[in-house]
Design an enzyme around this catalytic site. Structure first.
Site, PDB file in Angstrom:
ATOM      1  N   CYS A   1      37.703  51.979  42.015  1.00 25.66           N
ATOM      2  CA  CYS A   1      38.097  50.902  42.917  1.00 25.66           C
ATOM      3  C   CYS A   1      39.447  51.154  43.586  1.00 25.66           C
ATOM      4  CB  CYS A   1      38.098  49.559  42.190  1.00 25.66           C
ATOM      5  SG  CYS A   1      39.245  49.460  40.808  1.00 25.66           S
TER       6      CYS A   1
ATOM      7  N   CYS B   1      30.813  40.350  30.580  1.00 27.97           N
ATOM      8  CA  CYS B   1      30.616  39.676  29.307  1.00 27.97           C
ATOM      9  C   CYS B   1      31.231  40.443  28.160  1.00 27.97           C
ATOM     10  CB  CYS B   1      29.127  39.448  29.043  1.00 27.97           C
ATOM     11  SG  CYS B   1      28.124  40.902  29.304  1.00 27.97           S
TER      12      CYS B   1
ATOM     13  N   CYS C   1      36.936  52.380  32.082  1.00 25.75           N
ATOM     14  CA  CYS C   1      37.428  51.501  33.142  1.00 25.75           C
ATOM     15  C   CYS C   1      38.918  51.204  32.951  1.00 25.75           C
ATOM     16  CB  CYS C   1      36.635  50.193  33.144  1.00 25.75           C
ATOM     17  SG  CYS C   1      37.253  48.967  34.319  1.00 25.75           S
TER      18      CYS C   1
ATOM     19  N   CYS D   1      37.767  55.735  34.754  1.00 22.15           N
ATOM     20  CA  CYS D   1      37.115  55.322  35.996  1.00 22.15           C
ATOM     21  C   CYS D   1      38.139  54.525  36.795  1.00 22.15           C
ATOM     22  CB  CYS D   1      35.881  54.458  35.731  1.00 22.15           C
ATOM     23  SG  CYS D   1      35.112  53.854  37.268  1.00 22.15           S
TER      24      CYS D   1
ATOM     25  N   ASP E   1      52.380  40.439  39.544  1.00 24.89           N
ATOM     26  CA  ASP E   1      50.969  40.187  39.250  1.00 24.89           C
ATOM     27  C   ASP E   1      50.306  41.504  38.883  1.00 24.89           C
ATOM     28  OD1 ASP E   1      48.677  38.723  38.870  1.00 24.89           O
ATOM     29  OD2 ASP E   1      48.486  38.056  40.944  1.00 24.89           O
ATOM     30  N   ASP E   2      49.116  41.395  38.236  1.00 26.23           N
ATOM     31  CA  ASP E   2      48.459  42.620  37.784  1.00 26.23           C
ATOM     32  C   ASP E   2      47.666  43.304  38.883  1.00 26.23           C
ATOM     33  OD1 ASP E   2      45.898  41.114  37.707  1.00 26.23           O
ATOM     34  OD2 ASP E   2      46.830  40.175  35.968  1.00 26.23           O
TER      35      ASP E   2
ATOM     36  N   CYS F   1      33.472  47.695  43.141  1.00 31.78           N
ATOM     37  CA  CYS F   1      33.042  48.132  41.810  1.00 31.78           C
ATOM     38  C   CYS F   1      31.548  47.876  41.692  1.00 31.78           C
ATOM     39  CB  CYS F   1      33.780  47.373  40.713  1.00 31.78           C
ATOM     40  SG  CYS F   1      33.176  47.775  39.047  1.00 31.78           S
TER      41      CYS F   1
END
Length: 528
Positions: free
Chosen positions: A490, A10, A275, A487, A385-386, A423
């Site tokens: 992942c 959010c 992040c 961080c 792509d990301d 994550c």
């Protein structure tokens, strides 16, 4: 990203009238806080489209705190298309302090009861509060169990981090005297492990805006015409006319009491763990986080990816970024190789989220994108792509570009390292089994590229002619921050909090035991 897109939890927005203390003008309206929130939330709606809401404080009305929230996009919740309805809503919500929220939960029901802000009514004004937060409580299960079995609480939404947070916030305000906010937040951090940015108002007129001890989630603030403004991303402040935007330091809070603002540290300073996915995918491309431009970071990721290119470039090659978050990286990738970056995939921006939520991934691709045959036919495509998380929808997209677009070759280039671990801080990828890359390699490649045979097997699995990722050691320099301050759990499997490390060990144990599906928890499902 269109690979069963991962979702952040959010975004939050805050407006509080402080008058001359915030550079206020005599003409500024001190009860206009609510009117500022919808526009701020629109600018960060990339963080959530499931629900939105607002809570305001006004000492001039009987309900000192008033909350409005609904399912739907910001424009729907705040009636922005209906001037009369919007005006009536803003008048009802008029107040000197307002907090707003836009939600896209990683789990929990698509139900208005999960929407934020969450209000807790009490007869004592300092115990009556409403709050919203962006993040995830990693040790949810343990804390929920303690609330119920040891402290005698009842959880109406046991899978909600928000309700859990509410009870622990309320617990800090127990007794007959108002607690010190700095001490209360410090006590909260000794209990809660996870990532969060928080905004809270109470019926005594206090405002608290705080960021977790290692700063995993972004949060910034500034001032305009007597208002303190804060939000998850800088773009929300920039579009309000704020020029001097400051990141809230990890482990610190903006506290307003009796109309006076102070900034306080509530835990000792720690090594930050911002992040990295904010720069790669989540954040609005126009935002700046920790003084680093999201657009510039994505462009540098594209340059770094291009510098690894081993494919022999010919006049038949073109670069096609996957809309929209990959465009900056794709354009920079193309420029570095001297190739055109072309919108060979056109995104249908008028298809609502609900309409494209279908199990038929091929239909989802066709509804969301149009492959331009006149651009793609006979061409060799670098599809930039990301990231790749699960790969299932990406495989359909590649097939679609060949069948409908007529592409001769599709070479996938990912401006991010392979996602190798779940994550536990607010992104909806909670198990190793759901991830694409761990099917082909047992551990992260922290330096250099994946072995050629691994990349070949990955490319075959998604139907691409070739596939390459950006190495882990290229990311931090592209973002512009030291790797030790990010961080990257992942992609590196190095988690910044104790519960993150514990949950990852559980995730590995689940794989070894053949446990699939659900979410990685020590006991049961959680999140809010």
């Amino acid at each position: 990203m269109f690979d069963d897109s991962v979702r952040d939890e959010c975004g939050i927005a805050v407006a509080a009238y402080l008058g001359h203390e915030a550079g206020g003008l005599e003409t500024a309206d001190p009860v206009d806080a609510a009117r500022l929130i919808p526009g701020m939330l629109l600018d960060i709606q990339n963080r959530g489209q499931l629900a939105a809401g607002i809570s305001t404080f006004s000492p001039e009305r009987r309900p000192l705190i008033r909350t409005h929230k609904e399912l739907g996009a910001v424009s729907e919740v705040f009636k922005l298309a209906d001037k009369v309805a919007n005006k009536a809503l803003m008048q009802r919500l008029a107040g000197t302090i307002a907090i707003g929220h836009t939600r896209y939960s990683t789990c929990g029901a698509d139900d208005v009861s999960y929407a934020q802000p969450l209000e807790r009514v009490h007869g004592k004004p300092f115990k009556w509060f409403s709050f919203c937060f962006n993040g995830n409580v990693a040790n949810h299960q343990q804390l929920a169990g303690k609330l119920v079995s040891e402290m005698g609480y009842h959880l109406t939404r046991p899978d909600s981090d928000t309700e859990l947070f509410m009870h622990y916030l309320a617990f800090q305000q127990r007794g007959q005297r108002k607690a010190n906010w700095r001490k209360a937040l410090g006590a909260l951090c000794r209990v809660i492990d996870g990532a969060w940015s928080l905004a809270l108002i109470n019926a005594a007129g206090d405002l608290v805006v705080a960021r977790d001890p290692v700063g995993i989630k972004p949060l910034c603030y500034g001032f305009r015409d007597g208002y303190l403004l804060a939000a998850s991303e800088s773009i929300a402040l920039q579009n309000m006319g704020v020029r001097d935007i400051v990141d809230v330091a990890p482990g610190t809070a903006l506290i307003v009491e009796q109309g006076r603002l102070r900034v306080e540290r509530f835990v000792p300073e720690r090594r930050p763990a911002h992040c990295f996915f904010e720069w790669v995918y989540f954040a609005n491309v126009a935002s700046t986080i920790e003084s680093q431009s999201v657009y510039a970071a994505r462009a540098r990721l594209g340059v770094a990816l291009a510098e690894l290119e081993s494919e022999t470039v010919t006049p038949d090659h073109i670069v096609v970024p996957v809309p929209d978050t990959s465009k900056a990286a794709g354009d920079a990738f193309a420029y570095t190789l001297g190739l055109p970056s072309i919108e060979g995939l056109v995104r249908n921006r008028y298809v609502g989220r609900t309409f494209i939520e279908t199990d038929d991934r091929a239909a989802k691709v066709r509804r969301k994108f149009v492959a331009l045959r006149g651009i793609l036919q006979g061409r060799k495509i670098f599809l930039v792509d990301d990231s790749i998380v699960r790969s299932t929808t990406l495989a359909y997209l590649i097939d679609y570009m060949r069948e409908e677009g007529g592409a001769a070759e599709v070479h996938v280039r990912i401006a991010c390292p392979p996602i190798m671990a779940p994550c536990f801080y607010g992104i909806d990828m909670s198990t190793i089994g759901e991830l694409f890359a761990p099917r082909f390699t047992d551990k992260p490649t922290l330096q250099g590229e994946l072995p050629a045979e691994t990349r070949r097997a990955m490319a075959d699995a998604i139907g691409a002619d070739s596939l390459n990722y950006l190495p882990v050691d290229k990311v931090a320099s592209a973002i512009g921050l030291p790797q030790r301050s990010l961080c990257m759990a992942c992609v590196s499997r190095k988690y910044p909090t104790p519960m993150g490390r514990q949950l990852f060990r559980q995730a590995q144990a689940n794989v070894e035991a053949g446990i699939t599906g659900g979410r990685t928890t020590m006991i049961a499902n959680h999140c809010g």
